[in-house]
Design a protein around this motif. Structure first.
Motif, PDB file in Angstrom:
ATOM      1  N   THR A  29      11.945 -23.931  61.249  1.00  0.00           N
ATOM      2  CA  THR A  29      11.669 -22.495  61.143  1.00  0.00           C
ATOM      3  C   THR A  29      10.655 -22.226  60.052  1.00  0.00           C
ATOM      4  N   GLY A  69      15.782 -21.909  64.792  1.00  0.00           N
ATOM      5  CA  GLY A  69      15.456 -23.220  64.237  1.00  0.00           C
ATOM      6  C   GLY A  69      15.667 -24.337  65.242  1.00  0.00           C
ATOM      7  N   ILE A  70      16.754 -24.250  66.009  1.00  0.00           N
ATOM      8  CA  ILE A  70      17.023 -25.263  67.032  1.00  0.00           C
ATOM      9  C   ILE A  70      15.947 -25.217  68.122  1.00  0.00           C
ATOM     10  N   THR A  75      12.780 -26.662  66.751  1.00  0.00           N
ATOM     11  CA  THR A  75      12.942 -28.110  66.570  1.00  0.00           C
ATOM     12  C   THR A  75      12.708 -28.845  67.881  1.00  0.00           C
ATOM     13  N   SER A 118      22.200 -26.326  58.827  1.00  0.00           N
ATOM     14  CA  SER A 118      21.310 -25.163  58.888  1.00  0.00           C
ATOM     15  C   SER A 118      19.981 -25.462  58.211  1.00  0.00           C
ATOM     16  N   VAL A 170      19.781 -19.608  63.135  1.00  0.00           N
ATOM     17  CA  VAL A 170      19.891 -21.053  63.371  1.00  0.00           C
ATOM     18  C   VAL A 170      19.390 -21.407  64.767  1.00  0.00           C
ATOM     19  N   GLN A 222      10.207 -31.830  61.827  1.00  0.00           N
ATOM     20  CA  GLN A 222      10.706 -32.018  60.466  1.00  0.00           C
ATOM     21  C   GLN A 222      11.033 -33.470  60.147  1.00  0.00           C
ATOM     22  N   PHE A 279      17.592 -27.621  60.643  1.00  0.00           N
ATOM     23  CA  PHE A 279      16.885 -26.805  61.626  1.00  0.00           C
ATOM     24  C   PHE A 279      16.003 -25.757  60.936  1.00  0.00           C
TER      25      PHE A 279
END
Length: 460
Positions: free
Chosen positions: A111, A28-29, A32, A104, A25, A39, A107
């Motif tokens: 990814t 992903g953060i 982002t 999840s 995660v 996204q 984010f």
């Protein structure tokens, strides 16, 4: 055997534990933030690429269309996790786990986008003239760490036989027997023939089948869930309220702790959409596209469809039913069956079983492609692919008629292990993802204004 099973259980717990989930995660953060909320910012353009026939690239390098690459990845991703996995998350973490699945997934879209960018940028043309790409190639050609690429390929080739094959066929055979009384042997034969007809033909056949098959199965299941919500519309706002409230109070979670909602929500969310595991970019690499970022936009919508829509259908139906606190055996999907049965009567479990049949069958097909590309990378040749395909199809039959025992655990370990080298690649090559994002952003702006952009890309 007991020692081996205990060891695999421990290792699976470590690989799917809190530190690993934080890393997944967290990546992903990080992406982002670094990509400026890609996204959200480019989601309208991504959806146009998915649903507009005129946006499908037919002239650029690649084997299949944007849409076929997306549906191939979704075929592998949309599986038992969307039905049984969501039920497990809510039973163990409470209704608040659904909120953390959404977090999840949000984010995870960044990814998934980053994975697809690198997959297309560093793909190669193999000895058959087909595209080959994925984490193993961007780890070797981009990060210059071939040993990490080899590790990923080993994990992926092995995981395909478990989480993408025998586990799925076993789930279908068990469910068909429990719901309709169909012998596992009959299910095994039908699944094996279906898999053989699709898989032996390679990516172009897989792409054609999934482009037709995946939308139908998704629409079918979504329609069943929407029928429940429309018939019981007064319960929908209350269900959302319970989900948001429980996410921060731990209400009805295991032990009543917020941590349980977060842990199980994030874990099952990642397991469902596979963002960060490195599987989906293997399919993205086969797409016909002029820029890596264009296919990446299409790929990130996979998480939207998988988790934010399909998993939400399952989760909200369970929360609306109020059955999640009953201590049911979620491993057999009983919670989801009973939730749909609560609203639709005897037809409910039948609809869930049909949905599981579609989802698991598509996963078998999608993971066949992932596994063979990992196998091809290890042996640097496509000549042995037909052997891999035949063995893979044979295991579909085996999984349906033989108790799996520790096979599932071993496959689960391999599946989780794929994420480690892949995340290293994503973080190490994040600068490349930023550059390619600027390229596609400039290109989209130019297309809308009717001007030609100056390509600002530089080699990383």
């Amino acid at each position: 055997m007991v020692w081996l099973e205990d060891s695999l259980t421990w290792l699976s717990g470590v690989l799917w534990g809190v530190p690993a989930l934080i890393l997944i995660v967290g990546t992903g953060i990080f992406l982002t933030i670094r990509l400026g909320l890609v996204q959200l910012r480019l989601l309208p353009d991504a959806l146009k690429l998915v649903f507009s026939p005129s946006k499908q690239d037919k002239s650029s390098e690649g084997d299949i269309s944007h849409f076929a690459a997306l549906t191939t990845a979704m075929a592998a991703t949309v599986g038992t996790g969307n039905i049984v996995g969501v039920a497990a998350a809510i039973a163990l973490g409470g209704p608040g786990a659904l909120f953390w699945m959404w977090v999840s997934a949000f984010f995870g879209m960044a990814t998934k986008y980053g994975e697809a960018v690198l997959a297309v940028k560093y793909r190669i043309t193999d000895d058959k003239g087909e595209m080959a790409g994925g984490p193993m190639y961007y780890l070797e050609r981009g990060l210059k760490q071939k040993w990490l690429g080899v590790l990923f390929a080993i994990f992926g080739a092995v995981a395909a036989f478990g989480i993408g094959n025998t586990v799925q066929s076993n789930a279908v055979a068990t469910t068909m027997e429990n719901t309709f009384g169909v012998s596992p042997w009959i299910t095994a034969i039908v699944l094996t023939v279906f898999a053989a007809l699709v898989i032996i033909g390679g990516i172009k056949t897989i792409g054609k089948v999934t482009a037709y098959f995946v939308p139908i199965m998704a629409i079918f299941y979504i329609a069943a869930g929407l029928i429940v919500m429309i018939m019981n519309f007064s319960l929908v706002p209350e269900a959302f309220g319970i989900v948001f409230s429980a996410a921060f109070t731990g209400e009805a979670a295991a032990g009543g702790a917020i941590g349980a909602a977060i842990r199980y929500g994030v874990a099952r969310g990642v397991f469902s959409n596979e963002a960060g595991l490195g599987s989906a970019p293997i399919a993205a690499a086969a797409a016909k596209t002029d820029l890596p970022g264009r296919q990446a936009l299409v790929s990130m919508t996979q998480v939207l469809f998988d988790t934010l829509i399909i998993c939400s259908i399952t989760g909200l139906t369970i929360v609306m039913s109020g059955l999640y606190g009953g201590g049911l055996n979620v491993d057999d999907g009983i919670l989801t069956n009973q939730a749909f049965g609560f609203f639709l009567g005897d037809i409910g479990p039948i609809l869930v079983t049909i949905g599981l049949l579609f989802f698991a069958s598509s996963t078998i097909v999608g993971w066949a492609y992932y596994g063979e590309k990992c196998f091809q990378y290890l042996f640097r040749s496509s000549r042995l692919l037909v052997v891999y395909r035949i063995v893979y199809v044979a295991f579909v039959f085996v999984g349906a008629v033989v108790p799996l025992g520790i096979v599932w655990l071993f496959a689960d370990v391999m599946n989780a292990a794929m994420a480690i080298p892949n995340l290293i690649g994503l973080l190490g090559l994040s600068g490349v993802i930023v550059v390619e994002t600027k390229r596609i952003t400039d290109k989209i702006k130019a297309e809308k204004s009717g001007t030609e952009p100056v390509d600002s890309a530089v080699e990383q």
